[in-house]
Enzyme design. Structure first.
Site, PDB file in Angstrom:
ATOM      1  N   LYS A   1       3.710  -0.733  -2.667  1.00 17.69           N
ATOM      2  CA  LYS A   1       5.141  -0.600  -2.983  1.00 17.69           C
ATOM      3  C   LYS A   1       5.491  -1.368  -4.259  1.00 17.69           C
ATOM      4  O   LYS A   1       6.332  -0.950  -5.050  1.00 17.69           O
ATOM      5  CB  LYS A   1       5.964  -1.108  -1.812  1.00 17.69           C
TER       6      LYS A   1
ATOM      7  N   HIS B   1       6.291  -0.893  14.812  1.00 17.12           N
ATOM      8  CA  HIS B   1       7.005  -0.564  13.585  1.00 17.12           C
ATOM      9  C   HIS B   1       7.798   0.704  13.827  1.00 17.12           C
ATOM     10  O   HIS B   1       7.410   1.544  14.641  1.00 17.12           O
ATOM     11  CB  HIS B   1       6.026  -0.351  12.420  1.00 17.12           C
TER      12      HIS B   1
END
Length: 994
Positions: free
Chosen positions: A657, A231
């Site tokens: 999120k 990532h």
């Protein structure tokens, strides 16, 4: 540290030291020093004791100071446990300062020091009426720097924080090694006598009355699988990370020398020179990635940690674990035990990443197989040199015949076969890559001449081990052969298995094209029940739906993405044993999503389908997971394929999120509890795969032991699978000692969770958590989802827009390039807020929930009870407090002042900071702490040292962003380098990035 006192020593000829550099500062640089020096003098004059402000003022930096550390201590209670850490940082900081003067001139150094001292002065007043004049001067000072100076000064602060990280990582292990001495158990167990170490956990469990046999059985059967993922949060270059690793090795060697008296002046000088070389090399290297990595690059970097660290660290850890079970439990750890395993997404995760093709996964699998063969061949060659023994068992003699050195004769063809295995993998790789440099020069190797399945290799190794035992020669390389066998259990012949990950819509598109091609209509238009019935019929049927490759012959029916998905299934069918792990489906919402992947594998000819793991990410996904899994467990066809085992992935990043941290935490807790009960009723053994990131906002927790013990009761049960993402791979496994410690903590936690009886929380607590969750989610979404001002504010006030243009990951920042915040990946979402020190995803919504419930006196009391007795709630509150302690509203406001020009967005920024302060008050009201993080002395000390440096980087970053946004695209020049440098520095200073 970079200090005023050092500058005096530099001027007075500190380069006399033998480890110093010989270059002298130019006269022009000295002349240019006048104005900055007067500025620095003025700053110093405004701070009480300013000229002696810093304790990092060694004119002749050395790892071996003339005055021994803690020389005046008369008892262990008087020993300053962090004196060695401060000494190491002082030494490296002073060396860095000298190198800056030597290479950039004193003027640059003066500017670095002026910024640091202004930040220090601002930080000196902790009250609400801080010296804002100093803060304003800091911003004004940065505004007057040239573009090149923004880059160079940012590098100075970034490198200091990086070497401070290296010193702190080393010091943590140093302190652990001292633990035994403090507890009076020097020379005791193989591990540390701490609750979060196997060396302390097993004795504690025995003291709690848990039988030794129960502990041993649980330990032998448990597995923690750490899944390495690529990532864009590891912002440091591999070259830079290697230098940091070598610095830690120098610190380790210096500790060993000091432990023996440290009187060897030659070795002292050698280590000092080596340290100087590494710090100098850091400064003189280009730390900016000049090209965006490919998925294959990321995979290669990921496997480097296995080759360089884990290949030796894993067997050493298992050797120590075995010694611990023998010491405390009286039993030997079986060779078949796999308490720690590794897997990877690097090269297999194609969710939203169009750069990961079927051939990408093929190439990564082949490279991994070649590397594993090479490493095993190296180990057997070393073993062969050791085994010159002439005596062996009758069974081994029956294989090799009447030879003088039976083990060497037996090992020779094994080594040759490993070399052929490596050659075969490289040959196949060359066929995939026509530009491969050896494509035309490799001798052809048949698959019949290589190791394909690890059982053959394992049985041969076991024959050697059994022969040594039968002839009473285990002392002769018995430990080495055991290590190799354990490596084979941990890594196999494929080094590390790859998971495949793809989003559910891709599979639906492939099946939609298939049904249209077959004249069955549009699969996508069928309702869920029709899809399930058709999928079950096809899974039960032995008749293939499609001839291999037919999709390429009919482009009018099969879309490009459908062809890619069908090729993935074909690629899966080609892979050998253990090359691949799970098939993870992101955005899984229905039972048909799981059945679709099973059918695609079967239709491609996969003999043993990969286990299919649905990933439940958003709040709606988590809430709907019960119905999805209940439907699957009710289908005889599906149950017949899973053999009583199911893996389910829980997405921590996207749920937070989507709904905010508090709401996500409780949804994850509820979902895992519910699915564990559902699986138990269905007779299914469920393993939860935890998709966590490095930041708290993405489910991360630096206190791994406490985090595992706070999971919902009866949901882990000795099986823990979790992602290790981005910068966490380097932090946790970049050095042998740290890798061992990480494996130790995971093993101790999973064992303790398994055998410790943990009650479910009272219903009253769960009811209040539901209320808190609902209020928090509404407050979070009110701003993030429903406030029209939010998206413009987010994009202006953070570096989100610029992150996509930096070369720190192969994956696009968004799943949908044209989408808004909802399509933004959780990684850049958290990354951007972390950079500005706002950390909004971690705390937004929590204040509203706490304030509302505390209006009721009874609920307020229950909140306090929950903090004391509800592990999951307490862990969440403590983590939010830690993040708030690392946050800085004044810095976030500075970004607004510099970058946000829309009055409505500015208004929202003020509201966000007001909520931030309200959250601080609410959290302190629950914890009872006087100040944020006051119960965490290590964090307090770290922030005291780091904050001025990170503050400076934030000021530099805001100034850099302002200039970039006023510059035409493609004309940014060195400003892009300056931005990435500050991003790296802030990430180093905060301890994580995304």
């Amino acid at each position: 540290m970079l200090t005023r006192a050092f500058l005096r020593s530099a001027r007075n000829g500190a380069a006399r030291r033998s480890v110093g550099l010989n270059k002298t500062t130019s006269s022009s640089a000295t002349a240019a020093l006048i104005a900055p020096a007067s500025s620095l003098t003025r700053v110093l004059s405004t701070i009480p004791g300013g000229s002696n402000l810093s304790s990092f003022s060694d004119p002749s930096p050395s790892l071996f100071p003339v005055q021994p550390l803690n020389a005046s201590a008369t008892s262990i209670d008087e020993v300053d446990k962090d004196a060695s850490l401060r000494s190491d940082i002082r030494t490296m900081g002073s060396i860095l300062g000298k190198i800056i003067v030597e290479n950039e001139g004193e003027e640059t150094y003066e500017k670095v020091e002026t910024m640091r001292l202004l930040a220090k002065k601002w930080r000196g007043d902790k009250g609400p009426d801080r010296d804002q004049v100093s803060f304003q001067e800091l911003g004004s000072f940065a505004s007057k720097l040239s573009d090149a100076e923004l880059y160079t000064i940012g590098r100075a602060f970034t490198h200091f924080l990086a070497i401070a990280n290296a010193a702190e990582a080393h010091h943590r292990i140093r302190r652990l090694k001292d633990t035994g001495l403090e507890d009076g158990v020097a020379g005791g167990g193989a591990f540390y006598p701490k609750p979060d170490s196997i060396g302390g956990a097993i004795p504690n469990l025995l003291d709690a009355g848990i039988p030794a046999d129960e502990i041993f059985e649980a330990l032998c059967n448990q597995t923690t699988e750490l899944v390495l993922t690529a990532h864009p949060t590891e912002v440091n270059r591999r070259t830079t990370l290697d230098k940091h690793k070598r610095i830690q090795e120098i610190l380790t060697n210096s500790d060993r020398l000091r432990a023996t008296g440290g009187g060897n002046s030659f070795l002292q000088a050698e280590y000092d020179k080596a340290l100087w070389r590494e710090v100098s090399s850091l400064w003189l290297s280009d730390e900016v990635s000049r090209a965006k990595p490919t998925p294959e690059d990321e995979a290669e970097r990921g496997t480097l940690v296995i080759e360089a660290v884990l290949w030796d660290a894993v067997p050493l850890f298992l050797r120590k674990l075995n010694a611990t079970t023998e010491e405390f439990l009286g039993k030997t750890l079986p060779l078949a035990s796999k308490p720690i395993r590794f897997a990877s997404w690097m090269g297999g995760d194609r969710d939203g990443n169009p750069n990961v093709k079927p051939d990408t996964t093929r190439k990564v699998c082949l490279r991994n197989r070649a590397k594993a063969a090479s490493l095993f061949a190296r180990d057997l060659e070393k073993l062969s040199k050791e085994l010159s023994i002439t005596k062996c068992s009758d069974e081994l003699r029956g294989v090799v015949g009447d030879v003088r050195e039976p083990y060497r004769v037996f090992l020779k063809p094994m080594i040759e076969k490993l070399h052929r295995t490596q050659a075969w993998a490289e040959q196949e790789l060359a066929h995939l890559d026509e530009e491969h440099p050896t494509a035309r020069h490799l001798d052809k190797v048949s698959v019949d001449e290589i190791y394909v399945e690890k059982k053959e290799f394992y049985d041969e190794l076991l024959l050697i081990k059994d022969s040594l035992a039968a002839t009473n020669n285990e002392f002769a390389s018995g430990g080495m052969i055991t290590d190799i066998l354990r490596k084979l259990s941990a890594f196999g012949l494929t080094l590390i298995p790859l998971d495949i990950r793809q989003e559910s819509t891709r599979h639906e598109e492939a099946l939609d094209c298939t049904t249209k091609y077959l004249g069955l209509g549009s699969y996508s238009e069928w309702d869920e029940q029709a899809k399930i019935e058709w999928l079950c019929q096809q899974i039960a049927s032995k008749r293939p739906l499609l001839r291999s490759g037919v999709w390429h012959e009919h482009p009018e029916v099969f879309t490009e993405t459908a062809c890619d998905t069908l090729e993935i299934a074909k690629m899966v069918a080609e892979q050998g044993e253990d090359s691949l792990g799970a098939y993870v489906i992101s955005q899984a919402t229905h039972a048909s999503d799981v059945l679709a992947v099973l059918l695609l594998q079967l239709d491609a000819g996969v003999k043993k389908p990969l286990r299919v793991a649905p990933l439940f990410e958003t709040l709606d996904d988590l809430n709907g997971a019960h119905d999805t899994m209940q439907k699957l467990f009710s289908l005889p066809v599906y149950m017949g394929f899973i053999n009583g085992k199911q893996e389910i992935m829980i997405g921590y990043s996207d749920s937070a999120k989507d709904a905010g941290r508090l709401s996500a935490v409780y949804a994850q807790f509820e979902t895992q509890t519910d699915l564990a009960n559902l699986a138990k009723d269905a007779g299914v053994d469920v393993t939860f795969f935890h998709g966590k990131g490095g930041t708290v906002g993405r489910g991360g927790n630096p206190a791994v032991f406490d985090a595992i013990m706070s999971h919902a009761p009866n949901t882990i049960q000795g099986k823990f699978r979790v992602t290790e993402q981005g910068e966490m791979i380097q932090q946790n496994f970049g050095h042998g000692d740290r890798a061992e410690r990480t494996m130790d903590v995971y093993t101790a936690a999973v064992l303790s969770e398994k055998v410790t009886k943990r009650e479910s929380p009272p219903q009253e607590w769960l009811d209040l958590m539901t209320e808190l969750s609902d209020i928090s989610c509404e407050a979070y979404r009110k701003i993030v989802r429903y406030d029209d001002r939010f998206v413009p504010y987010f994009r202006k006030a953070t570096p989100e827009m610029e992150l996509a243009n930096l070369n720190i990951g192969s994956r696009p920042a968004k799943r949908n390039p044209t989408g808004g915040v909802e399509s933004l990946r959780a990684i850049p979402w958290n990354f951007a807020w972390t950079q500005t020190r706002c950390n909004l995803p971690t705390w937004l919504g929590i204040a509203a929930a706490i304030e509302e419930t505390q209006k009721d006196d009874q609920k307020a009391k229950v909140l306090q009870d929950m903090y004391q007795g509800y592990d999951s709630f307490r862990t969440m509150i403590d983590l939010v407090e830690m993040v708030l302690a690392k946050s800085e509203p004044d810095i976030a406001k500075h970004y607004d002042d510099m970058l946000v020009d829309d009055p409505k967005a500015q208004e929202l920024g003020n509201e966000v900071r007001a909520i931030h302060l309200a959250t601080e008050k609410a959290i302190l009201g629950i914890t009872g702490h006087k100040t944020l993080g006051s119960n965490n002395k290590i964090l307090e000390r770290a922030l005291l040292v780091r904050n001025p440096y990170v503050d400076c980087l934030n000021i530099l970053q805001a100034e850099t962003l302002k200039r970039i946004r006023k510059t035409e695209a493609g004309e940014e020049g060195i400003l892009k380098d300056a931005l990435l440098t500050t991003i790296t520095g802030v990430a180093n200073g905060m301890g994580n990035s995304g």
